[in-house]
Motif scaffolding. Sequence first.
Motif, PDB file in Angstrom:
ATOM      1  N   THR A  70       0.843  -1.185   0.000  1.00  0.00           N
ATOM      2  CA  THR A  70       0.000   0.000   0.000  1.00  0.00           C
ATOM      3  C   THR A  70       0.879   1.237   0.000  1.00  0.00           C
ATOM      4  OG1 THR A  70      -1.738  -1.174   1.163  1.00  0.00           O
ATOM      5  CG2 THR A  70      -1.823   1.222   1.227  1.00  0.00           C
ATOM      6  N   ILE A  71       0.568   2.147  -0.886  1.00  0.00           N
ATOM      7  CA  ILE A  71       1.268   3.423  -0.996  1.00  0.00           C
ATOM      8  C   ILE A  71       0.287   4.518  -0.588  1.00  0.00           C
ATOM      9  CG2 ILE A  71       2.508   4.992  -2.534  1.00  0.00           C
ATOM     10  CD1 ILE A  71       3.869   2.261  -2.351  1.00  0.00           C
ATOM     11  N   HIS A  72       0.754   5.423   0.264  1.00  0.00           N
ATOM     12  CA  HIS A  72      -0.077   6.532   0.735  1.00  0.00           C
ATOM     13  C   HIS A  72       0.459   7.838   0.161  1.00  0.00           C
ATOM     14  CE1 HIS A  72      -1.979   4.004   3.821  1.00  0.00           C
ATOM     15  NE2 HIS A  72      -0.791   3.437   3.890  1.00  0.00           N
ATOM     16  N   THR A  73      -0.441   8.707  -0.264  1.00  0.00           N
ATOM     17  CA  THR A  73      -0.056  10.046  -0.694  1.00  0.00           C
ATOM     18  C   THR A  73      -0.758  11.042   0.216  1.00  0.00           C
ATOM     19  OG1 THR A  73      -1.850  10.335  -2.305  1.00  0.00           O
ATOM     20  CG2 THR A  73       0.190   9.291  -3.090  1.00  0.00           C
ATOM     21  N   TRP A  74      -0.094  12.164   0.453  1.00  0.00           N
ATOM     22  CA  TRP A  74      -0.645  13.200   1.327  1.00  0.00           C
ATOM     23  C   TRP A  74      -0.495  14.551   0.660  1.00  0.00           C
ATOM     24  CZ3 TRP A  74      -3.178  11.831   5.678  1.00  0.00           C
ATOM     25  CH2 TRP A  74      -2.975  10.530   6.149  1.00  0.00           C
ATOM     26  N   SER A  75      -1.573  15.313   0.680  1.00  0.00           N
ATOM     27  CA  SER A  75      -1.587  16.633   0.083  1.00  0.00           C
ATOM     28  C   SER A  75      -2.318  17.594   1.020  1.00  0.00           C
ATOM     29  CB  SER A  75      -2.321  16.586  -1.262  1.00  0.00           C
ATOM     30  OG  SER A  75      -2.562  17.878  -1.750  1.00  0.00           O
ATOM     31  N   ASP A  76      -1.849  18.841   1.047  1.00  0.00           N
ATOM     32  CA  ASP A  76      -2.536  19.864   1.838  1.00  0.00           C
ATOM     33  C   ASP A  76      -3.242  20.887   0.945  1.00  0.00           C
ATOM     34  OD1 ASP A  76      -0.290  21.149   0.883  1.00  0.00           O
ATOM     35  OD2 ASP A  76       0.271  22.038   2.808  1.00  0.00           O
ATOM     36  N   LYS A  77      -3.318  20.590  -0.361  1.00  0.00           N
ATOM     37  CA  LYS A  77      -3.996  21.495  -1.285  1.00  0.00           C
ATOM     38  C   LYS A  77      -5.514  21.358  -1.152  1.00  0.00           C
ATOM     39  CE  LYS A  77      -0.450  22.995  -3.757  1.00  0.00           C
ATOM     40  NZ  LYS A  77       0.332  23.987  -3.112  1.00  0.00           N
ATOM     41  N   THR A  78      -6.224  22.456  -1.382  1.00  0.00           N
ATOM     42  CA  THR A  78      -7.681  22.418  -1.393  1.00  0.00           C
ATOM     43  C   THR A  78      -8.136  21.578  -2.584  1.00  0.00           C
ATOM     44  OG1 THR A  78      -7.769  24.598  -0.386  1.00  0.00           O
ATOM     45  CG2 THR A  78      -9.763  23.836  -1.504  1.00  0.00           C
ATOM     46  N   GLY A  79      -9.109  20.743  -2.373  1.00  0.00           N
ATOM     47  CA  GLY A  79      -9.585  19.857  -3.429  1.00  0.00           C
ATOM     48  C   GLY A  79      -8.713  18.612  -3.544  1.00  0.00           C
ATOM     49  N   LYS A  80      -9.103  17.736  -4.441  1.00  0.00           N
ATOM     50  CA  LYS A  80      -8.419  16.444  -4.555  1.00  0.00           C
ATOM     51  C   LYS A  80      -7.530  16.311  -5.785  1.00  0.00           C
ATOM     52  CE  LYS A  80     -11.866  13.993  -1.834  1.00  0.00           C
ATOM     53  NZ  LYS A  80     -12.760  15.095  -1.504  1.00  0.00           N
ATOM     54  N   THR A  81      -7.433  17.364  -6.600  1.00  0.00           N
ATOM     55  CA  THR A  81      -6.684  17.280  -7.853  1.00  0.00           C
ATOM     56  C   THR A  81      -5.237  16.861  -7.640  1.00  0.00           C
ATOM     57  OG1 THR A  81      -8.114  18.935  -8.874  1.00  0.00           O
ATOM     58  CG2 THR A  81      -5.989  18.557  -9.916  1.00  0.00           C
ATOM     59  N   GLU A  82      -4.551  17.460  -6.675  1.00  0.00           N
ATOM     60  CA  GLU A  82      -3.157  17.088  -6.437  1.00  0.00           C
ATOM     61  C   GLU A  82      -3.053  15.624  -6.021  1.00  0.00           C
ATOM     62  OE1 GLU A  82       0.571  19.350  -4.746  1.00  0.00           O
ATOM     63  OE2 GLU A  82      -0.736  18.749  -3.075  1.00  0.00           O
ATOM     64  N   SER A  83      -3.979  15.148  -5.213  1.00  0.00           N
ATOM     65  CA  SER A  83      -3.974  13.737  -4.813  1.00  0.00           C
ATOM     66  C   SER A  83      -4.158  12.824  -6.015  1.00  0.00           C
ATOM     67  CB  SER A  83      -5.075  13.466  -3.786  1.00  0.00           C
ATOM     68  OG  SER A  83      -4.804  14.131  -2.583  1.00  0.00           O
ATOM     69  N   TYR A  84      -5.047  13.199  -6.927  1.00  0.00           N
ATOM     70  CA  TYR A  84      -5.243  12.404  -8.141  1.00  0.00           C
ATOM     71  C   TYR A  84      -3.962  12.340  -8.967  1.00  0.00           C
ATOM     72  CZ  TYR A  84     -10.271  13.155  -7.212  1.00  0.00           C
ATOM     73  OH  TYR A  84     -11.525  13.229  -6.648  1.00  0.00           O
ATOM     74  N   LYS A  85      -3.292  13.467  -9.100  1.00  0.00           N
ATOM     75  CA  LYS A  85      -2.037  13.505  -9.869  1.00  0.00           C
ATOM     76  C   LYS A  85      -0.961  12.659  -9.206  1.00  0.00           C
ATOM     77  CE  LYS A  85      -2.820  18.027 -11.949  1.00  0.00           C
ATOM     78  NZ  LYS A  85      -2.400  19.434 -11.998  1.00  0.00           N
ATOM     79  N   LEU A  86      -0.868  12.726  -7.880  1.00  0.00           N
ATOM     80  CA  LEU A  86       0.109  11.911  -7.148  1.00  0.00           C
ATOM     81  C   LEU A  86      -0.155  10.425  -7.369  1.00  0.00           C
ATOM     82  CD1 LEU A  86       0.174  13.884  -3.799  1.00  0.00           C
ATOM     83  CD2 LEU A  86       2.162  13.515  -5.276  1.00  0.00           C
ATOM     84  N   LEU A  87      -1.396  10.020  -7.198  1.00  0.00           N
ATOM     85  CA  LEU A  87      -1.737   8.609  -7.374  1.00  0.00           C
ATOM     86  C   LEU A  87      -1.492   8.139  -8.799  1.00  0.00           C
ATOM     87  CD1 LEU A  87      -4.966   8.302  -5.233  1.00  0.00           C
ATOM     88  CD2 LEU A  87      -2.756   7.225  -4.781  1.00  0.00           C
ATOM     89  N   GLN A  88      -1.793   8.975  -9.780  1.00  0.00           N
ATOM     90  CA  GLN A  88      -1.553   8.593 -11.175  1.00  0.00           C
ATOM     91  C   GLN A  88      -0.065   8.415 -11.441  1.00  0.00           C
ATOM     92  OE1 GLN A  88      -4.122   7.983 -13.591  1.00  0.00           O
ATOM     93  NE2 GLN A  88      -2.309   6.894 -14.329  1.00  0.00           N
ATOM     94  N   ALA A  89       0.753   9.335 -10.945  1.00  0.00           N
ATOM     95  CA  ALA A  89       2.198   9.242 -11.151  1.00  0.00           C
ATOM     96  C   ALA A  89       2.765   7.992 -10.480  1.00  0.00           C
ATOM     97  CB  ALA A  89       2.889  10.492 -10.620  1.00  0.00           C
ATOM     98  N   VAL A  90       2.328   7.712  -9.261  1.00  0.00           N
ATOM     99  CA  VAL A  90       2.795   6.517  -8.555  1.00  0.00           C
ATOM    100  C   VAL A  90       2.340   5.262  -9.284  1.00  0.00           C
ATOM    101  CG1 VAL A  90       2.583   5.174  -6.422  1.00  0.00           C
ATOM    102  CG2 VAL A  90       2.955   7.644  -6.298  1.00  0.00           C
ATOM    103  N   SER A  91       1.078   5.222  -9.679  1.00  0.00           N
ATOM    104  CA  SER A  91       0.553   4.061 -10.394  1.00  0.00           C
ATOM    105  C   SER A  91       1.312   3.817 -11.695  1.00  0.00           C
ATOM    106  CB  SER A  91      -0.934   4.271 -10.686  1.00  0.00           C
ATOM    107  OG  SER A  91      -1.459   3.191 -11.406  1.00  0.00           O
ATOM    108  N   ASP A  92       1.545   4.866 -12.464  1.00  0.00           N
ATOM    109  CA  ASP A  92       2.293   4.727 -13.716  1.00  0.00           C
ATOM    110  C   ASP A  92       3.710   4.226 -13.459  1.00  0.00           C
ATOM    111  OD1 ASP A  92       0.051   5.653 -15.044  1.00  0.00           O
ATOM    112  OD2 ASP A  92       0.888   7.654 -15.446  1.00  0.00           O
ATOM    113  N   ALA A  93       4.377   4.797 -12.458  1.00  0.00           N
ATOM    114  CA  ALA A  93       5.759   4.413 -12.150  1.00  0.00           C
ATOM    115  C   ALA A  93       5.853   2.949 -11.732  1.00  0.00           C
ATOM    116  CB  ALA A  93       6.325   5.310 -11.051  1.00  0.00           C
ATOM    117  N   LEU A  94       4.896   2.487 -10.945  1.00  0.00           N
ATOM    118  CA  LEU A  94       4.986   1.130 -10.401  1.00  0.00           C
ATOM    119  C   LEU A  94       4.325   0.075 -11.273  1.00  0.00           C
ATOM    120  CD1 LEU A  94       4.510   1.884  -6.616  1.00  0.00           C
ATOM    121  CD2 LEU A  94       6.633   1.573  -7.911  1.00  0.00           C
ATOM    122  N   SER A  95       3.622   0.496 -12.310  1.00  0.00           N
ATOM    123  CA  SER A  95       3.021  -0.468 -13.238  1.00  0.00           C
ATOM    124  C   SER A  95       4.014  -0.884 -14.314  1.00  0.00           C
ATOM    125  CB  SER A  95       1.778   0.127 -13.883  1.00  0.00           C
ATOM    126  OG  SER A  95       0.794   0.358 -12.910  1.00  0.00           O
ATOM    127  N   ALA A  96       5.059  -0.086 -14.505  1.00  0.00           N
ATOM    128  CA  ALA A  96       6.098  -0.415 -15.482  1.00  0.00           C
ATOM    129  C   ALA A  96       6.984  -1.527 -14.928  1.00  0.00           C
ATOM    130  CB  ALA A  96       6.928   0.830 -15.788  1.00  0.00           C
TER     131      ALA A  96
END
Length: 137
Positions: A70-96
């Motif tokens: 399990t990988i956890h991402t943490w963001s203090d930005k308003t809204g969830k956009t930064e969290s979505y970007k973090l999860l996408q980058a992690v998913s892409d990196a670890l799916s290769a």
Amino acid sequence: MVSFLALHAAVYQRLINDAAVKALVYKDTKFKGVYDALPNDAPFPYIVIGEPNESDFDIKLKETVETSLTIHTWSDKTGKTESYKLLQAVSDALSAFLIVTNYEVDYVKKVRTSVFDDIDGVLRHGVLTLEYTLTKI
């Protein structure tokens, strides 16, 4: 057979060296943005390599394990956009293709992804669980 250390090391190296992940979390050599043990003064956003789980099974005399991580991402930005970007980058990196010392990666599967507001109402917490099927070499 416990693959935690080898998989953890491979995941950490992949995340700290992945350009998309670095663009989102890297601050400097002290704060690389990817952690196993989170420093108290770590700036947001960041990624924490979390809980592993493992199940052994043998296939035709091969030592094989299914290890979920399990990988956890943490963001203090308003809204969830930064969290979505973090999860996408992690998913892409670890799916290769991932090189795990002493193991062959047979399969990787995304088990679960979620983003939710933390109880403090300020932080966004992303969770990505991946399952790796590894065969001892």
